[in-house]
Design a protein around this motif. Sequence first.
Motif, PDB file in Angstrom:
ATOM      1  N   ILE A 101       0.864  -1.187   0.000  1.00  0.00           N
ATOM      2  CA  ILE A 101       0.000   0.000   0.000  1.00  0.00           C
ATOM      3  C   ILE A 101       0.896   1.231   0.000  1.00  0.00           C
ATOM      4  O   ILE A 101       1.467   1.609   1.017  1.00  0.00           O
ATOM      5  CB  ILE A 101      -0.961  -0.025   1.204  1.00  0.00           C
ATOM      6  N   LYS A 102       1.011   1.831  -1.181  1.00  0.00           N
ATOM      7  CA  LYS A 102       1.929   2.949  -1.351  1.00  0.00           C
ATOM      8  C   LYS A 102       1.228   4.254  -1.017  1.00  0.00           C
ATOM      9  O   LYS A 102       0.049   4.428  -1.315  1.00  0.00           O
ATOM     10  CB  LYS A 102       2.436   2.994  -2.794  1.00  0.00           C
ATOM     11  N   HIS A 103       2.005   5.157  -0.472  1.00  0.00           N
ATOM     12  CA  HIS A 103       1.479   6.434  -0.010  1.00  0.00           C
ATOM     13  C   HIS A 103       0.686   7.178  -1.083  1.00  0.00           C
ATOM     14  O   HIS A 103      -0.393   7.701  -0.839  1.00  0.00           O
ATOM     15  CB  HIS A 103       2.673   7.282   0.452  1.00  0.00           C
ATOM     16  N   SER A 104       1.243   7.210  -2.315  1.00  0.00           N
ATOM     17  CA  SER A 104       0.606   8.031  -3.359  1.00  0.00           C
ATOM     18  C   SER A 104      -0.457   7.264  -4.148  1.00  0.00           C
ATOM     19  O   SER A 104      -1.018   7.793  -5.108  1.00  0.00           O
ATOM     20  CB  SER A 104       1.679   8.546  -4.320  1.00  0.00           C
ATOM     21  N   SER A 105      -0.738   6.015  -3.759  1.00  0.00           N
ATOM     22  CA  SER A 105      -1.701   5.229  -4.541  1.00  0.00           C
ATOM     23  C   SER A 105      -3.140   5.611  -4.182  1.00  0.00           C
ATOM     24  O   SER A 105      -3.413   6.091  -3.081  1.00  0.00           O
ATOM     25  CB  SER A 105      -1.486   3.739  -4.279  1.00  0.00           C
ATOM     26  N   ARG A 106      -4.046   5.360  -5.120  1.00  0.00           N
ATOM     27  CA  ARG A 106      -5.471   5.596  -4.842  1.00  0.00           C
ATOM     28  C   ARG A 106      -5.929   4.731  -3.669  1.00  0.00           C
ATOM     29  O   ARG A 106      -6.767   5.126  -2.873  1.00  0.00           O
ATOM     30  CB  ARG A 106      -6.274   5.221  -6.094  1.00  0.00           C
ATOM     31  N   LEU A 107      -5.353   3.529  -3.584  1.00  0.00           N
ATOM     32  CA  LEU A 107      -5.731   2.614  -2.510  1.00  0.00           C
ATOM     33  C   LEU A 107      -5.490   3.255  -1.145  1.00  0.00           C
ATOM     34  O   LEU A 107      -6.298   3.129  -0.217  1.00  0.00           O
ATOM     35  CB  LEU A 107      -4.917   1.317  -2.636  1.00  0.00           C
TER      36      LEU A 107
ATOM     37  N   LEU B 283      14.975 -10.967  -6.006  1.00  0.00           N
ATOM     38  CA  LEU B 283      13.894 -10.681  -5.069  1.00  0.00           C
ATOM     39  C   LEU B 283      14.138  -9.338  -4.406  1.00  0.00           C
ATOM     40  O   LEU B 283      15.258  -8.848  -4.326  1.00  0.00           O
ATOM     41  CB  LEU B 283      13.735 -11.798  -4.035  1.00  0.00           C
ATOM     42  N   TYR B 284      13.061  -8.731  -3.981  1.00  0.00           N
ATOM     43  CA  TYR B 284      13.166  -7.484  -3.233  1.00  0.00           C
ATOM     44  C   TYR B 284      11.929  -7.321  -2.368  1.00  0.00           C
ATOM     45  O   TYR B 284      10.955  -8.066  -2.520  1.00  0.00           O
ATOM     46  CB  TYR B 284      13.343  -6.285  -4.179  1.00  0.00           C
ATOM     47  N   ARG B 285      12.021  -6.392  -1.471  1.00  0.00           N
ATOM     48  CA  ARG B 285      10.899  -6.143  -0.570  1.00  0.00           C
ATOM     49  C   ARG B 285      10.512  -4.677  -0.662  1.00  0.00           C
ATOM     50  O   ARG B 285      11.276  -3.842  -1.145  1.00  0.00           O
ATOM     51  CB  ARG B 285      11.296  -6.500   0.863  1.00  0.00           C
ATOM     52  N   GLN B 286       9.305  -4.374  -0.220  1.00  0.00           N
ATOM     53  CA  GLN B 286       8.836  -2.996  -0.215  1.00  0.00           C
ATOM     54  C   GLN B 286       8.269  -2.691   1.156  1.00  0.00           C
ATOM     55  O   GLN B 286       7.956  -3.600   1.916  1.00  0.00           O
ATOM     56  CB  GLN B 286       7.719  -2.818  -1.248  1.00  0.00           C
ATOM     57  N   LYS B 287       8.085  -1.418   1.409  1.00  0.00           N
ATOM     58  CA  LYS B 287       7.424  -1.046   2.664  1.00  0.00           C
ATOM     59  C   LYS B 287       5.944  -1.377   2.555  1.00  0.00           C
ATOM     60  O   LYS B 287       5.380  -1.360   1.458  1.00  0.00           O
ATOM     61  CB  LYS B 287       7.558   0.459   2.874  1.00  0.00           C
ATOM     62  N   ASN B 288       5.314  -1.623   3.691  1.00  0.00           N
ATOM     63  CA  ASN B 288       3.862  -1.849   3.770  1.00  0.00           C
ATOM     64  C   ASN B 288       3.373  -2.939   2.830  1.00  0.00           C
ATOM     65  O   ASN B 288       2.383  -2.787   2.123  1.00  0.00           O
ATOM     66  CB  ASN B 288       3.082  -0.556   3.468  1.00  0.00           C
ATOM     67  N   MET B 289       4.100  -4.037   2.797  1.00  0.00           N
ATOM     68  CA  MET B 289       3.687  -5.151   1.949  1.00  0.00           C
ATOM     69  C   MET B 289       2.751  -6.071   2.705  1.00  0.00           C
ATOM     70  O   MET B 289       2.998  -6.371   3.881  1.00  0.00           O
ATOM     71  CB  MET B 289       4.916  -5.986   1.531  1.00  0.00           C
ATOM     72  N   ALA B 290       1.725  -6.541   2.022  1.00  0.00           N
ATOM     73  CA  ALA B 290       0.812  -7.502   2.646  1.00  0.00           C
ATOM     74  C   ALA B 290       1.612  -8.716   3.086  1.00  0.00           C
ATOM     75  O   ALA B 290       2.355  -9.296   2.295  1.00  0.00           O
ATOM     76  CB  ALA B 290      -0.272  -7.901   1.652  1.00  0.00           C
ATOM     77  N   GLY B 291       1.484  -9.098   4.343  1.00  0.00           N
ATOM     78  CA  GLY B 291       2.154 -10.295   4.859  1.00  0.00           C
ATOM     79  C   GLY B 291       3.623 -10.101   5.161  1.00  0.00           C
ATOM     80  O   GLY B 291       4.295 -11.030   5.602  1.00  0.00           O
TER      81      GLY B 291
END
Length: 493
Positions: free
Chosen positions: A364-370, A406-414
């Motif tokens: 869930i990215k800061h600038s996303s509509r979500l 592989l890589y990771r992101q902030k606020n990733m589901a799970g």
Amino acid sequence: MVIVRLNEANFEYDIYGLVKSFFPTQSVEIQYEEGAEPKDSAPKPHEIEEPITLVMNVHYENGRIGLSMSGKTTEVEVDDSNRKDTKNRLKRLIYQALQEYTGRELPWGTLTGIRPTKIALTQLLEEVPEEEIRSYMKETYLTSEEKIDLSMKVVTKEKEMLSKVDYQDGYSLYIGIPFCPSTCLYCSFPSYALASYNGQVERYLQCLEKELQFLHDSIPEKKLTTIYFGGGTPTSLSAEQLDWLLSKVEEYLDLSHLLEYTVEAGRPDSITRDKLEVLKAHGVDRISINPQTMKQETLKLIGRHHTVESIYDAYQMAREVGFETINMDMILGLPGESLEDVEHSLKEVAKLEPDNLTVHSLAIKHSSRLNIEWDKYRNYVMENSDSHMHAAYEVAKELGMKPYYLYRQKNMAGNLENVGFSVPGHEGLYNVLIMEEKQTIMALGAGSACKYVTDGGKTVTRSENVKDVTNYIERIDEMIERKRNKLEEIAWL
Ligand code: SF4
């Protein structure tokens, strides 16, 4: 809410990342306050419900760090002169306290950065024996055996792939096309709905030509290793525009050393036979066709105005045109999707037999509509778990694929990872280069960022182009100047 009180500003970014990994749905606040008594109303581990209030006090004092939480204090001795080791000890201290409090373990342990393989790859390239790397990951970062296995598989492949790359005199090129047929719910990339920006596309392409000309004039002796067109959706351009742009690439750059040429076709609703033929005629050898899900209802919910059927059609067309390496992206944890939905999508994708499968966990990215319209979507289940990931791993295995980046992101589901799988021989070198930061990447277009890699990979600096398309067009000379300055700094001019 989780409140972390520090008696001095130190390692707050790392602490925040780790605490957030345990409590992805809670807000985490870092405060700098000394002496306040913790007010801890947290329920017992198995009863954790939202919202909670948890206060952690972290106290640094000459060679010692104390952590008070839930009425318990733990301490660790540190060597203040060794910052890296101090950070790792502090993170382990916090991890163990939160593990006890929540009853949970994090698969990646205390590793909160976006490149969990970087440590293992660095050691592997220094010829450290595999057993030592494994122990280091386990003891220093408390990483699970499963993720250590995954990391070792990935870095072993990466090492092999990187062995053919010229770090010193080579570079890779990214060209961003920030237009899409519509904007996806979770999107945080530079992406503008084509219908509203149609009038700007030609001017945008002319700016890209200016940037290409700059590369031609400034670094003619450097060898181009890979090209990657991303965005946005590059195939949002018409067949004529693509033909023009790819011809400009050939006109300004020497492609004789090129190992790989990728265009992210991405959205099936942007793909036509004539566009695919243009790509093929210009030597593009890898494309992506990204379903994200094979569930029609979800496609609609996430703002992708195309059918599941169009995914099969686009794929079929690409094979007919002769593409031998096709990647497909999936996202796990999309709103409203159950494990069965994910398994169904994976099964459908597997029937197509792509050469690459890239599995993302929804972030869930800061600038996303979500994120912006969160209240509208908060009641949808957005779950990714070990079971979802295992389903993806199983399908990749059935397709004869192995993980290679592989890589990771902030606020990733799970709190899991994004993994690229490939049938042997079809791995994407650019994907490894962008993750492992071993070679300079020149990036053209709105919202793109160059990465300048020097000192054999020890130093990475960046220069960025503005994200807004209109701004980029108006300030193109300034964007080029930024590149010129950086290239001077790293002595490439
Ligand atoms: S296709 Fe990709 S870049 Fe375009 S809107 Fe969707 S997520 Fe963003």
